[in-house]
Design a protein around this motif. Structure first.
Motif, short mmCIF file in Angstrom:
data_model
loop_
_atom_site.label_atom_id
_atom_site.label_comp_id
_atom_site.label_asym_id
_atom_site.label_seq_id
_atom_site.Cartn_x
_atom_site.Cartn_y
_atom_site.Cartn_z
N THR A 138 -19.17 127.98 -52.62
CA THR A 138 -20.61 127.85 -52.75
C THR A 138 -21.29 128.88 -51.86
O THR A 138 -20.63 129.57 -51.07
CB THR A 138 -21.08 126.42 -52.43
N TYR A 141 -28.45 128.76 -52.33
CA TYR A 141 -28.93 128.58 -53.70
C TYR A 141 -29.73 129.78 -54.21
O TYR A 141 -29.71 130.10 -55.41
CB TYR A 141 -29.80 127.31 -53.80
N ALA A 144 -27.34 132.34 -55.62
CA ALA A 144 -26.21 131.77 -56.36
C ALA A 144 -25.97 132.48 -57.70
O ALA A 144 -24.82 132.78 -58.05
CB ALA A 144 -26.42 130.28 -56.59
N ARG A 158 -22.40 124.41 -57.47
CA ARG A 158 -23.81 124.22 -57.14
C ARG A 158 -24.06 122.79 -56.67
O ARG A 158 -23.24 121.90 -56.85
CB ARG A 158 -24.69 124.54 -58.35
N SER A 172 -23.34 126.17 -48.06
CA SER A 172 -24.48 126.77 -48.76
C SER A 172 -25.54 127.27 -47.78
O SER A 172 -25.22 128.05 -46.90
CB SER A 172 -25.04 125.80 -49.80
N TRP A 211 -29.87 121.11 -55.23
CA TRP A 211 -30.46 122.32 -54.66
C TRP A 211 -31.93 122.48 -55.05
O TRP A 211 -32.34 122.04 -56.14
CB TRP A 211 -29.70 123.54 -55.16
#
Length: 227
Positions: A138, A141, A144, A158, A172, A211
């Motif tokens: 990961t 976000y 991503a 995610r 993350s 997220w």
């Protein structure tokens, strides 16, 4: 390597925090706080030290803080964990070009006794070194989509705070480094110690989290992507 199945008889667990200029402060300060509290609660079971990438003198993002690292890559002690914090993508793109850093990550990953942990955008550094190929991982976000397109051999996960692939842990965005550190403490010292630290920090530990959604038109894309 420490036997993680026996939480009461382990030797000291050493954690190296890699630092470099323009590193995000919270990316490494959060995990250090977790391990410092773990050290106090376990009577010295955890030992954390900082390692400068190029030199001992480190300036955090926007030059807000100057830090003198304990060691450099040339002389740091062996460790059980190496934590690599993230930075802005402009900084990460420059670090990706650093062949000495890439070689370091590859070399440390070969050792069966070392686990590597990335926080936030530092996942790019691990991916660039090829050590995430064929694995789940990961990242922040906001980047991503770019990460997924750039590294198709990696299964991006995610809506999580961290992903544990045994030898490699990726977390993350920013504060998720705290979750990764708490996860490590829970692995070695059990849920009671983990919970005590969680409460002391007034934090809500967890692995899964929906997220945020980046505002329209603000999704990060590298210059190589045109759509």
């Amino acid at each position: 390597m420490n036997d993680i199945s026996n939480k009461n008889t382990q030797d000291t667990i050493t954690i190296a925090i890699l630092l470099y200029d323009n590193v995000v402060l919270q990316d490494f300060a959060g995990p250090i706080e977790v391990f410092d509290k773990a050290q106090n609660l376990t009577k010295g079971k955890y030992k954390t030290f900082t390692v400068g990438l190029k030199s001992k003198e480190i300036h955090t993002e926007n030059n807000h803080l100057k830090i003198i690292a304990d060691y450099t890559l040339d002389n740091f002690p062996k460790s059980d964990y190496i934590i690599i914090p993230g930075a802005s993508m402009s900084v990460i793109k420059e670090l990706i070009k650093d062949e000495s850093l890439t070689s370091f990550i590859k070399k440390e990953n070969v050792s069966p006794k070392i686990k590597i942990v990335s926080v936030c955008t530092a996942s790019y550094l691990l991916a660039n070194a090829g050590i995430l190929d064929g694995k789940k991982a990961t990242t922040h976000y906001f980047v991503a989509d770019d990460f997924e397109k750039r590294f198709p051999k990696i299964q991006l996960v995610r809506n999580v705070r961290f992903v544990d692939e045994e030898k490699i842990i990726t977390s993350s965005g920013v504060t998720s480094g705290i979750d990764a550190a708490l996860h490590i403490v829970g692995r070695h010292s059990g849920e009671m110690i983990q919970g005590m630290i969680n409460r002391a920090l007034q934090y809500t530990y967890g692995q899964n989290e929906t997220w945020p959604v980046a505002p329209q038109g603000m999704r990060y894309r590298s210059e190589k992507q045109t759509n």
